[in-house]
Design a protein around this motif. Structure first.
Motif, mmCIF file in Angstrom:
data_model
loop_
_atom_site.group_PDB
_atom_site.id
_atom_site.type_symbol
_atom_site.label_atom_id
_atom_site.label_comp_id
_atom_site.label_asym_id
_atom_site.label_seq_id
_atom_site.Cartn_x
_atom_site.Cartn_y
_atom_site.Cartn_z
ATOM 1 N N ILE A 148 31.847 41.979 40.122
ATOM 2 C CA ILE A 148 33.244 41.475 39.353
ATOM 3 C C ILE A 148 34.324 41.659 39.529
ATOM 4 O O ILE A 148 35.178 41.367 39.614
ATOM 5 C CB ILE A 148 32.280 41.810 38.034
ATOM 6 N N THR A 149 33.906 42.920 40.129
ATOM 7 C CA THR A 149 34.986 44.062 39.328
ATOM 8 C C THR A 149 36.228 43.714 40.877
ATOM 9 O O THR A 149 37.405 43.467 41.277
ATOM 10 C CB THR A 149 35.042 45.958 40.216
ATOM 11 N N ARG A 150 35.824 43.696 42.616
ATOM 12 C CA ARG A 150 36.524 43.117 43.469
ATOM 13 C C ARG A 150 36.748 41.906 42.789
ATOM 14 O O ARG A 150 38.238 41.643 43.366
ATOM 15 C CB ARG A 150 34.904 42.786 44.923
ATOM 16 N N LEU A 153 40.058 42.290 40.681
ATOM 17 C CA LEU A 153 41.047 42.602 41.971
ATOM 18 C C LEU A 153 41.568 41.932 42.292
ATOM 19 O O LEU A 153 42.967 41.480 42.437
ATOM 20 C CB LEU A 153 40.865 43.519 43.353
ATOM 21 N N ASN A 154 40.524 40.951 43.310
ATOM 22 C CA ASN A 154 41.655 39.433 43.630
ATOM 23 C C ASN A 154 42.850 38.514 42.304
ATOM 24 O O ASN A 154 43.515 38.069 43.208
ATOM 25 C CB ASN A 154 40.652 38.939 44.178
ATOM 26 N N VAL A 155 41.916 38.553 41.272
ATOM 27 C CA VAL A 155 42.515 38.049 40.591
ATOM 28 C C VAL A 155 44.390 38.656 40.416
ATOM 29 O O VAL A 155 45.746 38.195 39.516
ATOM 30 C CB VAL A 155 42.267 37.628 38.980
ATOM 31 N N ILE A 178 42.005 44.717 49.963
ATOM 32 C CA ILE A 178 42.625 44.092 48.488
ATOM 33 C C ILE A 178 43.521 45.615 47.741
ATOM 34 O O ILE A 178 44.385 45.511 47.546
ATOM 35 C CB ILE A 178 41.733 43.949 46.902
ATOM 36 N N LEU A 179 43.307 46.557 47.649
ATOM 37 C CA LEU A 179 43.738 48.083 47.622
ATOM 38 C C LEU A 179 44.855 48.006 48.336
ATOM 39 O O LEU A 179 46.168 48.544 47.575
ATOM 40 C CB LEU A 179 42.801 49.111 47.002
ATOM 41 N N LYS A 180 44.596 47.949 49.081
ATOM 42 C CA LYS A 180 45.928 48.079 49.607
ATOM 43 C C LYS A 180 47.470 47.203 50.248
ATOM 44 O O LYS A 180 48.106 47.287 49.551
ATOM 45 C CB LYS A 180 45.321 48.561 51.626
#
Length: 357
Positions: A148-150, A153-155, A178-180
């Motif tokens: 869910i966290t991933r 992050l995409n949102v 995603i973080l990068k």
């Protein structure tokens, strides 16, 4: 610690009474004796994942002691089992105990990414950093399964919206891709919690968290990828990790952290009973000393709710801790600064794509 007297892999060693419930449950001696005769386990110590369906996912934070305006929690309850966790009390609002239930009944909000997207698309919403998670760890073991966290992050990436992350789990590196991308536009900052350099201390305080070695490596990897990291030396517990402030600060600074923060442990609500029971089993030789020193930091009580005092404490021991943290910042973070996240891009991306006309 007597291995026969503890529940392995858990922080809390009991389920305390839920203050909102008239009825309570307990394991009676006759039931335990029956299980012994029948060769059955009275407590299987299994983690349950239970789906819940809230109508909203982002909460406004009103506390003046917390450095965030908005937070969101994908999970309620946390399998990490940190014995001191202030979030334990919130499990009572869901009808469970702040003790073992908090670690073994994990409420999963599978609709979180959808709810987040609905909020970020609202015309009335103006970008402010939203922190995952203000209550329970967004990278706890459940995240391996549910991701869910991933998805959230995409949102955030889709809508170019700033996000903060608080975790003590190396699982965050799974989402480095995603973080990068978020970091390219200064849209993410990470807060890693590291309470000790001692594995022995970690194992009894935070039984299902990432090792200290993995956490320091996480700080290093994130920093090398230009993802800003603040390390929370939290909570500081007198006579358990209070002597580690300077070496902790040195280690995380060398790993690449840009800043540190800290709190002094406070044991509000049911946590006082849970922590007291735990320390008398886990560290009986120093239990009374630790409890009295915590009380010394909070006006003679384990419980502290006053704004301005609850995070930093007061009195001689609290002053020593706070002064050590100030010294650590001067010594190891003098020329470092944590960045302020970018809130200027979201308005342009509110419909999910860059407006060209």
């Amino acid at each position: 610690m007597n291995p026969k007297s503890i529940i392995k892999g858990r922080g809390a060693q009991l389920n305390v009474h839920n203050r909102f419930f008239e009825l309570s449950h307990e394991q009676r001696d006759d039931f335990l004796e029956f299980c012994h005769i029948e060769g059955e386990e009275p407590d299987k110590n299994k983690t349950q994942y239970l789906s819940v369906f809230p109508k909203t996912i982002v909460n406004k934070v009103t506390s003046p002691d917390v450095g965030m305006m908005y937070s969101m929690n994908m999970y309620q309850g946390c399998e990490h089992g940190c014995i001191y966790c202030y979030a334990r009390n919130s499990h009572e609002f869901w009808g469970y105990s702040a003790g073992l239930d908090f670690e073994r009944k994990i409420l999963v909000k599978k609709e979180a990414p959808k709810l987040l997207e609905q909020l970020l698309k609202k015309k009335s919403w103006q970008a402010h950093t939203i922190v995952m998670s203000g209550n329970t760890d967004c990278y706890q073991p459940a995240e391996k399964q549910f991701k869910i966290t991933r998805d959230c992050l995409n949102v955030f990436l889709k809508y170019k919206h700033p996000v903060g992350i608080i975790t003590k789990n190396a699982l965050i590196l799974r989402d480095l891709d995603i973080l990068k991308e978020l970091a390219k536009d200064n849209l993410v900052a990470v807060n890693i919690s590291i309470t000790s350099l001692s594995e022995k201390t970690r194992q009894i305080l935070e039984p299902r968290t990432a090792t200290i070695k993995k956490r320091l490596k996480t700080v290093e990897v994130l920093s090398k990828n230009d993802i800003p990291v603040n390390v929370m030396l939290a909570p500081i517990i007198p006579s358990i990790n209070s002597h580690e402030i300077l070496p902790l600060a040195k280690a995380v600074s060398e790993a690449g952290a840009l800043s540190i923060g800290h709190t002094i442990v406070r044991l509000n609500g049911a946590i006082g009973e849970i922590f007291t029971d735990w320390i008398k089993k886990a560290l009986p030789d120093r239990a009374e000393k630790v409890l009295h020193q915590i009380e010394n930091c909070h006006g003679g009580t384990l419980n502290e709710s006053r704004f301005g005092k609850r995070m930093r404490g007061e009195g001689e021991i609290a002053k020593q801790i706070n002064d050590l943290v100030k010294l650590a910042k001067l010594k190891y973070f003098k020329n470092k600064t944590m960045v302020k996240l970018n809130t200027s891009l979201h308005k342009t991306y509110k419909d999910g794509q860059l407006k060209l006309f």
